[in-house]
Design a protein around this motif. Structure first.
Motif, short mmCIF file in Angstrom:
data_model
loop_
_atom_site.label_atom_id
_atom_site.label_comp_id
_atom_site.label_asym_id
_atom_site.label_seq_id
_atom_site.Cartn_x
_atom_site.Cartn_y
_atom_site.Cartn_z
N GLU A 286 1.75 1.15 -6.50
CA GLU A 286 0.46 0.53 -6.85
C GLU A 286 -0.70 1.30 -6.21
O GLU A 286 -0.59 1.72 -5.07
CB GLU A 286 0.39 -0.91 -6.28
CG GLU A 286 1.62 -1.74 -6.46
CD GLU A 286 1.76 -2.27 -7.87
OE1 GLU A 286 0.73 -2.50 -8.51
OE2 GLU A 286 2.91 -2.43 -8.32
N TYR B 258 -2.50 -6.58 4.27
CA TYR B 258 -1.51 -6.94 3.25
C TYR B 258 -0.20 -7.43 3.82
O TYR B 258 0.40 -8.36 3.29
CB TYR B 258 -1.26 -5.75 2.32
CG TYR B 258 -2.51 -5.37 1.57
CD1 TYR B 258 -2.88 -6.07 0.42
CD2 TYR B 258 -3.32 -4.33 2.01
CE1 TYR B 258 -4.04 -5.77 -0.26
CE2 TYR B 258 -4.49 -4.01 1.34
CZ TYR B 258 -4.85 -4.72 0.20
OH TYR B 258 -6.00 -4.42 -0.46
N VAL C 110 -3.19 0.74 -4.37
CA VAL C 110 -3.87 -0.19 -3.47
C VAL C 110 -4.35 0.57 -2.24
O VAL C 110 -3.56 1.22 -1.56
CB VAL C 110 -2.92 -1.34 -3.02
CG1 VAL C 110 -3.66 -2.32 -2.12
CG2 VAL C 110 -2.34 -2.05 -4.22
N GLU C 111 -5.65 0.47 -1.98
CA GLU C 111 -6.20 1.14 -0.81
C GLU C 111 -5.77 0.39 0.45
O GLU C 111 -5.78 -0.84 0.48
CB GLU C 111 -7.73 1.14 -0.92
CG GLU C 111 -8.39 2.05 0.10
CD GLU C 111 -9.91 2.00 0.01
OE1 GLU C 111 -10.53 3.06 -0.11
OE2 GLU C 111 -10.47 0.88 0.08
N THR C 112 -5.41 1.13 1.49
CA THR C 112 -4.99 0.46 2.73
C THR C 112 -6.19 -0.22 3.38
O THR C 112 -7.33 0.22 3.24
CB THR C 112 -4.39 1.45 3.75
OG1 THR C 112 -5.39 2.38 4.15
CG2 THR C 112 -3.21 2.19 3.16
N THR D 110 0.83 -1.22 0.00
CA THR D 110 0.00 0.00 0.00
C THR D 110 0.86 1.27 0.00
O THR D 110 0.36 2.36 -0.21
CB THR D 110 -0.93 0.04 1.24
OG1 THR D 110 -0.13 0.02 2.42
CG2 THR D 110 -1.90 -1.12 1.25
#
Ligand SMILES: [Zn+2]
Length: 157
Positions: A122, A142, A124-126, A118
């Motif tokens: 990328e 993650y 990518v939402e946390t 995160t």
């Protein structure tokens, strides 16, 4: 003398929100979460710190003309799970509720682990699972990094 102190109140507001029972020392963080710091705002905002209450010292934040979004509730709950939110209309409290912790915190806290996906480029939402309530504990979905206390309040987005 103690009774006198308890009667000190900050100015009543006509419409807006009073966030009460904020964990002592977290009032500024709440202002930051509500995006009321370091920018020009029209509404009246007041904060009281170290106010005596039956459950010890607390901070209070009052914001004229604002009602909170769910996301803001979740963020406040992470740094101060016992806070209560009072919605004021025409000087009356029309709704009062505890913020309450969510099961998952999505997109509202940054992961402390700099190698976490995160924190890479990328998109990518946390996402964190809330694994503890008092104190609040989060575990990154993650990378499994656990966060608590100051780590959380410093990383609330
Ligand atoms: Zn992570």
């Amino acid at each position: 003398m103690e009774g006198k102190e308890k009667k000190i109140k900050i100015t009543p507001i006509e419409h807006g929100t009073v966030i009460d029972h904020i964990k002592k020392g977290q009032g500024m963080k709440v202002l930051r979460i509500l995006d009321l710091v370091d920018r020009e705002i029209d509404s009246i905002v007041s904060m009281a710190m170290n106010v005596n209450s039956s459950m010890g010292k607390k901070d209070i934040v009052k914001v004229e003309g604002k009602e909170l979004k769910n996301e803001e509730f979740d963020k406040i709950s992470l740094i101060s799970p016992n806070a209560t939110v009072n919605i004021i209309r025409d000087y009356e409290v029309i709704k009062k509720h505890r913020v309450g912790l969510p099961d998952f915190a999505k997109g509202i806290v940054r992961c402390k682990n700099s190698n976490c996906i995160t924190n890479q480029s990328e998109p990518v939402e946390t996402e964190f699972e809330v694994t503890g309530e008092d104190p609040v504990k989060l575990r990154c979905t993650y990378c499994d990094r656990e966060m608590t206390g100051e780590e959380i309040s410093e990383n609330v987005i």
